[in-house]
Design a protein around this motif. Structure first.
Motif, PDB file in Angstrom:
ATOM      1  N   PHE A 139       0.838  -1.194   0.000  1.00  0.00           N
ATOM      2  CA  PHE A 139       0.000   0.000   0.000  1.00  0.00           C
ATOM      3  C   PHE A 139       0.875   1.247   0.000  1.00  0.00           C
ATOM      4  CE2 PHE A 139      -4.202  -1.687   0.796  1.00  0.00           C
ATOM      5  CZ  PHE A 139      -3.971  -2.891   1.443  1.00  0.00           C
ATOM      6  N   PHE A 145      -4.707   6.114   1.863  1.00  0.00           N
ATOM      7  CA  PHE A 145      -4.101   4.935   1.255  1.00  0.00           C
ATOM      8  C   PHE A 145      -4.528   4.777  -0.198  1.00  0.00           C
ATOM      9  CE2 PHE A 145      -2.112   2.554   4.663  1.00  0.00           C
ATOM     10  CZ  PHE A 145      -2.660   3.113   5.795  1.00  0.00           C
ATOM     11  N   GLY A 146      -3.626   4.171  -0.974  1.00  0.00           N
ATOM     12  CA  GLY A 146      -4.018   3.657  -2.270  1.00  0.00           C
ATOM     13  C   GLY A 146      -4.771   2.348  -2.087  1.00  0.00           C
ATOM     14  N   SER A 147      -5.221   1.765  -3.186  1.00  0.00           N
ATOM     15  CA  SER A 147      -6.070   0.577  -3.110  1.00  0.00           C
ATOM     16  C   SER A 147      -5.289  -0.706  -2.873  1.00  0.00           C
ATOM     17  CB  SER A 147      -6.893   0.450  -4.393  1.00  0.00           C
ATOM     18  OG  SER A 147      -6.031   0.391  -5.515  1.00  0.00           O
ATOM     19  N   GLY A 148      -3.974  -0.642  -2.898  1.00  0.00           N
ATOM     20  CA  GLY A 148      -3.161  -1.827  -2.641  1.00  0.00           C
ATOM     21  C   GLY A 148      -2.824  -2.602  -3.904  1.00  0.00           C
ATOM     22  N   GLN A 172     -10.954  -1.940   5.852  1.00  0.00           N
ATOM     23  CA  GLN A 172     -10.325  -2.361   4.613  1.00  0.00           C
ATOM     24  C   GLN A 172     -11.318  -3.171   3.804  1.00  0.00           C
ATOM     25  OE1 GLN A 172      -6.886  -4.929   5.009  1.00  0.00           O
ATOM     26  NE2 GLN A 172      -6.278  -4.631   2.893  1.00  0.00           N
ATOM     27  N   ASP A 173     -11.581  -2.727   2.604  1.00  0.00           N
ATOM     28  CA  ASP A 173     -12.506  -3.413   1.701  1.00  0.00           C
ATOM     29  C   ASP A 173     -11.811  -3.635   0.369  1.00  0.00           C
ATOM     30  OD1 ASP A 173     -14.474  -1.161   3.295  1.00  0.00           O
ATOM     31  OD2 ASP A 173     -15.040  -3.285   3.365  1.00  0.00           O
ATOM     32  N   GLY A 196     -10.364  -3.622  -3.151  1.00  0.00           N
ATOM     33  CA  GLY A 196     -10.321  -2.602  -4.196  1.00  0.00           C
ATOM     34  C   GLY A 196     -10.390  -1.181  -3.698  1.00  0.00           C
ATOM     35  N   LEU A 197     -10.580  -1.001  -2.388  1.00  0.00           N
ATOM     36  CA  LEU A 197     -10.726   0.358  -1.837  1.00  0.00           C
ATOM     37  C   LEU A 197      -9.580   0.735  -0.904  1.00  0.00           C
ATOM     38  CD1 LEU A 197     -14.552   0.384  -1.050  1.00  0.00           C
ATOM     39  CD2 LEU A 197     -13.377   1.380  -3.021  1.00  0.00           C
ATOM     40  N   GLY A 198      -8.671  -0.173  -0.630  1.00  0.00           N
ATOM     41  CA  GLY A 198      -7.602   0.137   0.304  1.00  0.00           C
ATOM     42  C   GLY A 198      -8.156   0.289   1.710  1.00  0.00           C
ATOM     43  N   LEU A 199      -7.494   1.100   2.497  1.00  0.00           N
ATOM     44  CA  LEU A 199      -7.960   1.370   3.862  1.00  0.00           C
ATOM     45  C   LEU A 199      -8.573   2.765   3.895  1.00  0.00           C
ATOM     46  CD1 LEU A 199      -5.576  -0.789   4.299  1.00  0.00           C
ATOM     47  CD2 LEU A 199      -5.650   0.025   6.659  1.00  0.00           C
ATOM     48  N   ARG A 200      -9.691   2.866   4.558  1.00  0.00           N
ATOM     49  CA  ARG A 200     -10.351   4.164   4.719  1.00  0.00           C
ATOM     50  C   ARG A 200     -10.509   4.457   6.205  1.00  0.00           C
ATOM     51  NH1 ARG A 200     -15.728   3.390   1.516  1.00  0.00           N
ATOM     52  NH2 ARG A 200     -15.466   1.292   2.374  1.00  0.00           N
TER      53      ARG A 200
END
Lengths: 112, 115
Positions: A89, A102-105, B37-38, B40-44
């Protein structure tokens, strides 16, 4: 607002291959930039960071350089190992609240 | 050992049944935060706290509450969970000094399923 864009995954490489994971950002002010790594079933760990332009963060053979002119912080490693398989990330911290965005990983799998 | 602990690690519950996920750190960090963490969305970020009795909303606070009565603890409360809160939750902590380059230390995660 702040945002981080990472290259889409998954990425699959053979052992000893060269790795690049692209990361670009949009932020107000002067953000700090990070790469975090998440191994299967675990929380995130800091891999490396850079707090100002032209800084290079490095750890465990991974490197990333803070490029203000291209708003980028690409992650590189010259020779990946099977043990590097994880989700990576890119993130930035900015503003008075120092919120991490954060980016989406990017899922990396390294095959023997 | 310096660490962030979360409990429970796994939880399956039903819609509307109040629950609390605990978070504790032993590093005397001022700053604590919750993320979800979901795929395709990373961590929010859900909520964060810069010190005792100081909390603020992150990017996705709807349906969540937090409290910070002690420096080491930062529980996440779901008063009436709904299926869209099914996710992997992480607590994190860091020092609050310098210009924002401080490492955040993450807990192991709590996988929540709301039926």
């Amino acid at each position: 607002g702040n945002s981080v864009t990472q290259m889409e995954g998954p990425v699959t490489l053979s052992e000893e291959a060269f790795l690049t994971i692209n990361c670009t950002y949009t932020a107000t002010g002067y953000p700090s930039l990070f790469w975090y790594v998440q191994y299967p079933g675990e929380g995130l760990q800091l891999l490396l960071k850079a707090t100002k332009a032209d800084d290079k963060g490095s750890n465990k053979g991974f490197e990333a350089t803070y490029r203000k002119e291209t708003t980028s912080f690409h992650l590189e490693k010259g020779s990946v190992q099977v043990s590097d398989s994880a989700v990576y990330f890119c993130a930035l911290s900015s503003g008075s609240a120092r919120q991490l965005t954060f980016g989406s990983g990017t899922q990396l799998t390294v095959l023997p | 050992e310096a660490q962030v602990t979360q409990n429970p690690r796994y939880l399956i519950t039903v819609t509307g049944k109040k629950l609390t996920v605990t978070c504790s750190q032993n590093m005397n960090h001022e700053y604590m935060s919750w993320y979800r963490q979901d795929p395709g969305l990373g961590l929010r970020q859900i909520y964060y706290s810069m010190n005792v009795e100081v909390t603020d909303k992150g990017d996705v606070p709807e349906g969540y509450k937090v409290s910070r009565k002690e420096k080491r603890n930062f529980p996440l409360i779901l008063e009436s969970p709904s299926p869209n809160q099914t996710s992997l939750y992480f607590c994190a902590s860091s020092l609050w000094e310098g210009q924002g380059g401080n490492e955040q230390f993450f807990g192991p995660g709590t996988r929540l399923t709301v039926l």
